[in-house]
Scaffold this active site. Sequence first.
Site, mmCIF file in Angstrom:
data_model
loop_
_atom_site.group_PDB
_atom_site.id
_atom_site.type_symbol
_atom_site.label_atom_id
_atom_site.label_comp_id
_atom_site.label_asym_id
_atom_site.label_seq_id
_atom_site.Cartn_x
_atom_site.Cartn_y
_atom_site.Cartn_z
ATOM 1 N N ASP A 83 -2.231 3.530 -5.054
ATOM 2 C CA ASP A 83 -2.248 2.512 -3.535
ATOM 3 C C ASP A 83 -1.760 1.217 -4.095
ATOM 4 O O ASP A 83 -2.555 0.459 -5.020
ATOM 5 C CB ASP A 83 -3.714 2.457 -3.151
ATOM 6 C CG ASP A 83 -3.728 2.065 -1.749
ATOM 7 O OD1 ASP A 83 -2.729 2.083 -1.040
ATOM 8 O OD2 ASP A 83 -4.820 1.665 -1.253
ATOM 9 N N HIS A 84 -0.919 0.582 -3.406
ATOM 10 C CA HIS A 84 -0.432 -0.678 -3.409
ATOM 11 C C HIS A 84 -0.034 -1.127 -4.930
ATOM 12 O O HIS A 84 -0.641 -2.119 -5.441
ATOM 13 C CB HIS A 84 -1.420 -1.647 -2.980
ATOM 14 C CG HIS A 84 -1.542 -1.503 -1.429
ATOM 15 N ND1 HIS A 84 -0.456 -2.144 -0.644
ATOM 16 C CD2 HIS A 84 -2.729 -0.994 -0.621
ATOM 17 C CE1 HIS A 84 -1.323 -1.826 0.646
ATOM 18 N NE2 HIS A 84 -2.098 -1.289 0.532
ATOM 19 N N GLU A 142 6.827 0.263 1.341
ATOM 20 C CA GLU A 142 6.412 -0.438 2.497
ATOM 21 C C GLU A 142 7.387 -1.656 2.912
ATOM 22 O O GLU A 142 7.930 -2.228 1.934
ATOM 23 C CB GLU A 142 5.225 -1.276 2.294
ATOM 24 C CG GLU A 142 4.680 -2.195 3.396
ATOM 25 C CD GLU A 142 3.135 -2.590 3.285
ATOM 26 O OE1 GLU A 142 2.321 -1.540 2.663
ATOM 27 O OE2 GLU A 142 2.799 -3.657 3.767
ATOM 28 N N HIS A 192 -6.230 -4.687 6.092
ATOM 29 C CA HIS A 192 -7.281 -4.031 5.374
ATOM 30 C C HIS A 192 -8.632 -4.411 5.733
ATOM 31 O O HIS A 192 -8.915 -5.538 6.218
ATOM 32 C CB HIS A 192 -7.140 -4.271 3.982
ATOM 33 C CG HIS A 192 -5.838 -3.356 3.394
ATOM 34 N ND1 HIS A 192 -4.794 -4.015 2.785
ATOM 35 C CD2 HIS A 192 -5.421 -2.241 3.555
ATOM 36 C CE1 HIS A 192 -3.806 -3.070 2.503
ATOM 37 N NE2 HIS A 192 -4.212 -1.841 2.901
ATOM 38 N N GLY A 193 -9.746 -3.630 5.374
ATOM 39 C CA GLY A 193 -11.071 -4.241 5.493
ATOM 40 C C GLY A 193 -11.811 -3.936 6.694
ATOM 41 O O GLY A 193 -11.153 -3.319 7.758
ATOM 42 N N HIS A 226 -1.300 2.092 6.848
ATOM 43 C CA HIS A 226 -2.434 1.583 6.114
ATOM 44 C C HIS A 226 -3.506 0.709 7.160
ATOM 45 O O HIS A 226 -3.315 0.881 8.354
ATOM 46 C CB HIS A 226 -1.859 0.365 5.046
ATOM 47 C CG HIS A 226 -1.099 0.988 3.823
ATOM 48 N ND1 HIS A 226 -1.685 0.711 2.792
ATOM 49 C CD2 HIS A 226 -0.024 1.759 3.722
ATOM 50 C CE1 HIS A 226 -0.661 1.221 1.957
ATOM 51 N NE2 HIS A 226 0.053 1.890 2.682
ATOM 52 N N SER A 228 -6.150 1.791 8.358
ATOM 53 C CA SER A 228 -6.564 2.809 9.323
ATOM 54 C C SER A 228 -7.829 3.420 9.591
ATOM 55 O O SER A 228 -8.094 4.278 10.021
ATOM 56 C CB SER A 228 -5.529 3.707 9.661
ATOM 57 O OG SER A 228 -4.184 3.228 9.849
ATOM 58 N N ASP A 271 -10.134 3.691 3.778
ATOM 59 C CA ASP A 271 -11.079 3.305 2.625
ATOM 60 C C ASP A 271 -12.550 2.585 3.515
ATOM 61 O O ASP A 271 -13.523 3.064 3.104
ATOM 62 C CB ASP A 271 -10.505 2.245 1.742
ATOM 63 C CG ASP A 271 -11.159 1.746 0.641
ATOM 64 O OD1 ASP A 271 -12.403 2.368 0.361
ATOM 65 O OD2 ASP A 271 -10.932 0.886 -0.217
HETATM 66 P P1 13P Z 1 -8.772 0.216 5.424
HETATM 67 O O1 13P Z 1 -9.443 -1.032 4.999
HETATM 68 O O2 13P Z 1 -8.475 0.157 7.011
HETATM 69 O O3 13P Z 1 -9.674 1.554 5.239
HETATM 70 O O4 13P Z 1 -7.330 0.577 4.866
HETATM 71 C C1 13P Z 1 -7.248 1.264 3.593
HETATM 72 C C2 13P Z 1 -6.021 1.059 3.145
HETATM 73 O O5 13P Z 1 -4.901 0.874 3.722
HETATM 74 C C3 13P Z 1 -5.715 1.416 1.652
HETATM 75 O O6 13P Z 1 -4.483 1.187 1.205
HETATM 76 O O1 G3H Z 2 -5.681 -1.635 -0.327
HETATM 77 C C1 G3H Z 2 -7.026 -1.735 0.045
HETATM 78 C C2 G3H Z 2 -7.895 -0.688 -0.272
HETATM 79 O O2 G3H Z 2 -8.763 -0.526 0.619
HETATM 80 C C3 G3H Z 2 -8.125 -0.809 -1.681
HETATM 81 O O3 G3H Z 2 -9.003 -1.954 -1.914
HETATM 82 O O4 G3H Z 2 -7.922 -3.231 -3.558
HETATM 83 O O5 G3H Z 2 -10.507 -3.515 -3.010
HETATM 84 O O6 G3H Z 2 -9.728 -1.356 -4.216
HETATM 85 P P1 G3H Z 2 -9.370 -2.519 -3.013
HETATM 86 ZN ZN ZN Z 3 -3.397 -0.342 2.230
#
Ligand code: 13P
Ligand code: G3H
Ligand code: ZN
Length: 340
Positions: A83-84, A142, A192-193, A226, A228, A271
């Site tokens: 991820d990312h 992205e 996010h978050g 993302h 979501s 997440d």
């Molecule tokens: P959330 O924080 O909405 O769960 O998003 C997670 C995400 O996009 C991880 O790449």
């Molecule tokens: O991209 C966001 C995901 O929720 C992952 O979060 O970078 O804290 O592991 P994190």
């Molecule tokens: Zn993300």
Amino acid sequence: MPLVPMRILLDHAAENAYGLAAFNVNNMEQIQAIMAAAKETDSPVIIQASRGARSYSQDAYLRHLMLAAAELHPAVPIAMHLDHGNAPSTCFSAIEQGFTSVMMDGSLDEAGKTPSTFDYNVEVTQQVVDAAHAKGVSVEGEIGALGGIEDGHGAGLSEAEAQEHLTDPDQAEKFVAATGVDALAVAIGTSHGAYKFSRKPTGDVLRMNLIEEIHRRLPDTHIVMHGSSSVPQELQDIINAHGGKLRQTYGVPVEEIQRGIAHGVRKVNVDTDNRLAMTGAIRTVFADDPEQFDPRKYLGPARDAMQGVCVARMTAFGQAGNAGKIKPVTCKEMVTFYKK
Ligand code: 13P
Ligand code: G3H
Ligand code: ZN
């Protein structure tokens, strides 16, 4: 079944008009929760680890936990996704460590804070696509930078900047043509978050119409949402009823995600909802039984709570019932597909 490239899951989802949740993990209990949910619902699985997750858990632990999941659930196709990824080198090290899919997030610079240029994004994503596809590994790119329109979450963008960095459908078309990515993450106002929206989002801050436009122009591209998590009220309430102090907040309603799935969204990143579920369960144990100190007595309920969220999302997104219908393909076999 070996870990599979994410592309075969996305293709199956597109052919059968459903979406796949991609859940983030950092430890064993989270992987177990997802696999238990997959077993319960007969769902194919995307498990993803961020850079933070990789440094917290260490790649070797993650890889072996994923291999254990595959060994214990031979009927479930599982993709292991980065991820990312912030730079090609991060994606390359993930591929070496057994990830079957990587995200090259070139929408931001390498530090992950500032929106990058279109040319930079194309260049780094192309590099990753070339190297990954040569190994049969899938790639997500992205275009547009994540950040809540309402309060400038995500990449630390202000409200105006977040508007400016929503995905431009013209650029999306050019980006897909130039890079050959398997999946395209788009910026539509999510972040996010937990703190995404200060009220239930309407179309001015959660721009689902952009997804419809992108899908019209790129009907064969797998779209990724993302940020979501839906941030359910009941999970906020459980946390706050047991000593937590979350501010009232709103996420992405499941019905909006379903609307996205009807318009080309095939991967939905979740997440935060799992974090909330686990935290609520742990807080409840500690509040009800302050003498408790056996980690199994709080990590077990946390795992069960996360399983509940995963079952709900797998069912709502339509991936339930599909694990057994997917013909497994290895990354090695996928190399030939990409050569064509
Ligand atoms: P959330 O924080 O909405 O769960 O998003 C997670 C995400 O996009 C991880 O790449
Ligand atoms: O991209 C966001 C995901 O929720 C992952 O979060 O970078 O804290 O592991 P994190
Ligand atoms: Zn993300």
